[in-house]
Design an enzyme around this catalytic site. Sequence first.
Site, PDB file in Angstrom:
ATOM      1  N   SER A   1       0.915  -1.088   0.101  1.00  9.22           N
ATOM      2  CA  SER A   1       0.010  -0.007  -0.062  1.00  9.22           C
ATOM      3  C   SER A   1       0.782   1.287  -0.032  1.00  9.22           C
ATOM      4  O   SER A   1       1.782   1.212  -0.950  1.00  9.22           O
ATOM      5  CB  SER A   1      -0.872  -0.114   0.973  1.00  9.22           C
ATOM      6  OG  SER A   1      -1.999   1.102   1.108  1.00  9.22           O
TER       7      SER A   1
ATOM      8  N   ASP B   1      -8.393  -5.528  -5.599  1.00 10.11           N
ATOM      9  CA  ASP B   1      -8.055  -4.621  -4.714  1.00 10.11           C
ATOM     10  C   ASP B   1      -8.564  -3.269  -5.409  1.00 10.11           C
ATOM     11  O   ASP B   1      -7.934  -2.854  -6.311  1.00 10.11           O
ATOM     12  CB  ASP B   1      -6.644  -4.734  -4.278  1.00 10.11           C
ATOM     13  CG  ASP B   1      -6.139  -3.588  -3.574  1.00 10.11           C
ATOM     14  OD1 ASP B   1      -6.769  -2.937  -2.717  1.00 10.11           O
ATOM     15  OD2 ASP B   1      -4.851  -3.357  -3.697  1.00 10.11           O
TER      16      ASP B   1
ATOM     17  N   HIS C   1      -5.702  -6.729  -1.251  1.00 13.15           N
ATOM     18  CA  HIS C   1      -4.583  -5.941  -1.110  1.00 13.15           C
ATOM     19  C   HIS C   1      -3.260  -6.633  -0.647  1.00 13.15           C
ATOM     20  O   HIS C   1      -3.392  -7.185   0.674  1.00 13.15           O
ATOM     21  CB  HIS C   1      -5.079  -4.829   0.098  1.00 13.15           C
ATOM     22  CG  HIS C   1      -4.304  -3.488   0.113  1.00 13.15           C
ATOM     23  ND1 HIS C   1      -4.182  -2.891  -1.018  1.00 13.15           N
ATOM     24  CD2 HIS C   1      -3.810  -2.752   0.995  1.00 13.15           C
ATOM     25  CE1 HIS C   1      -3.789  -1.499  -0.819  1.00 13.15           C
ATOM     26  NE2 HIS C   1      -3.569  -1.502   0.636  1.00 13.15           N
TER      27      HIS C   1
END
EC number: 3.4.-.-
Length: 507
Positions: A172, A439, A466
């Site tokens: 991320s 995601d 994710h």
Amino acid sequence: MNIFISLAILIATTHCLTLLRDPVTQNGASKFEKSIGKYKYEEGYLKAPIDPFAFTNDLEFDLRYFLNIDHYETGGPILFYTGNEGSLEAFAENTGFMWDLAPELKAAVVFVEHRFYGKSQPFKNESYTDIRHLGYLSSQQALADFALSVQFFKNEKIKGAQKSAVIAFGGSYGGMLSAWFRIKYPHIVDGAIAASAPVFWFTDSNIPEDVYDFIVTRAFLDAGCNRKAIEKGWIALDELAKSDSGRQYLNVLYKLDPKSKLENKDDIGFLKQYIRESMEAMAMVNYPYPTSFLSSLPAWPVKEACKSASQPGKTQEESAEQLYKIVNLYYNYTGDKSTHCANAAKCDSAYGSLGDPLGWPFQTCTEMVMPLCGSGYPNDFFWKDCPFTSEKYAEFCMQTFSSIHYNKTLLRPLAGGLAFGATSLPSASNIVFSNGYLDPWSGGGYDHSDKVQGSVISVILKQGAHHYDLRGAHPQDTEEVKKVRAMETQAIKKWIKEKARNSWRYD
């Protein structure tokens, strides 16, 4: 990112300022053995300059790290996690791929915390109280911390590591940092695994501002949800909220905490946002086995949630109940909660487990301005809150940070793209960008297809949420993620060999 908070959610909510406890240090290097789950590490602190780019003062702070050398052999690589927007423990627990690699590579495992998160508070309890302090929270300052950290580990902490290869890992926002770490400091970092990194999600990146909710909606529809069921649910909530009896019904149905009872028809806004946030977060953590990264969830939670909304409800009450079952699965799958606190101004959000609720909002109010909103049908099954505008977002930032002397000029929509590249990374090398089709953050990823450009690899996990590939090996892993991790392992071994070859050349 990594683990990110939706900007659309932030616009609609505020959070309480949280002052964090000071790290307990002894002679600037407090350390002790800790373990999280099956992972064991030494926790310590190193001294880092508060401003590594200026020569006006010598102020320092204690930067926290985790270190494990159980499998390290002299000269082995350093697997380095670039900490992102939360306390370090959550990322150490959920980045099992690094721990799995350590025995095979004879590697040291290092996690370094991002400044202003967790226990790495440059101004201790005053870190969040004044813009003159919080202004030192930025991605570029954090990258400089990481560069300094590598030198600390190589020269002072890990024996025989002066010529060790350094491989950055991140997911991320942490994935963005790991990629930028390699790009900005290629003489320090030999390669990077950048998982679910929305490196092209800036104001000037030209991605659709509603792509996040488009992917959320696609994930739910593909998992068996009926679009009409969800859309009728929102309408039902609005209609029921118009009457005293309807609000009372919803208060009971949703088991709303006294702090977040619906008292007038406008209060339905925070309940709808609470449900929406749970769906947006659930799409991020849609893994094939039970997890507890953001919340305790079953395997394939989106599919499980859609069992409650496979057909449109026949009444307003039935439609409202369908949405309740979805939100209750996210926040209360274990059944431990007796009530739901849905008003985000008074309660934790879906991302509360990451800690430091104001750190990431501040970054999005300065350098990390990422347009994000929903546009409704046909793009998504939420309500329309597009377009995203800097002017509207600046109002949120002023509301949240004016007490610490923030002003609108600090919102710099072009800063992220200017610093790192808004649409291309021409100097990138030795990076694997992995993104999951499931995601929502993949919308701003490096590429939307499998591709190799020089030593930069883009890979898409069709069944991936994710940063799924960063998680540790699991008996219920998909065959796809096993292959992706194998590819990433081979890339890492190649980078390590290149480092050894180049080190020998200059001996």
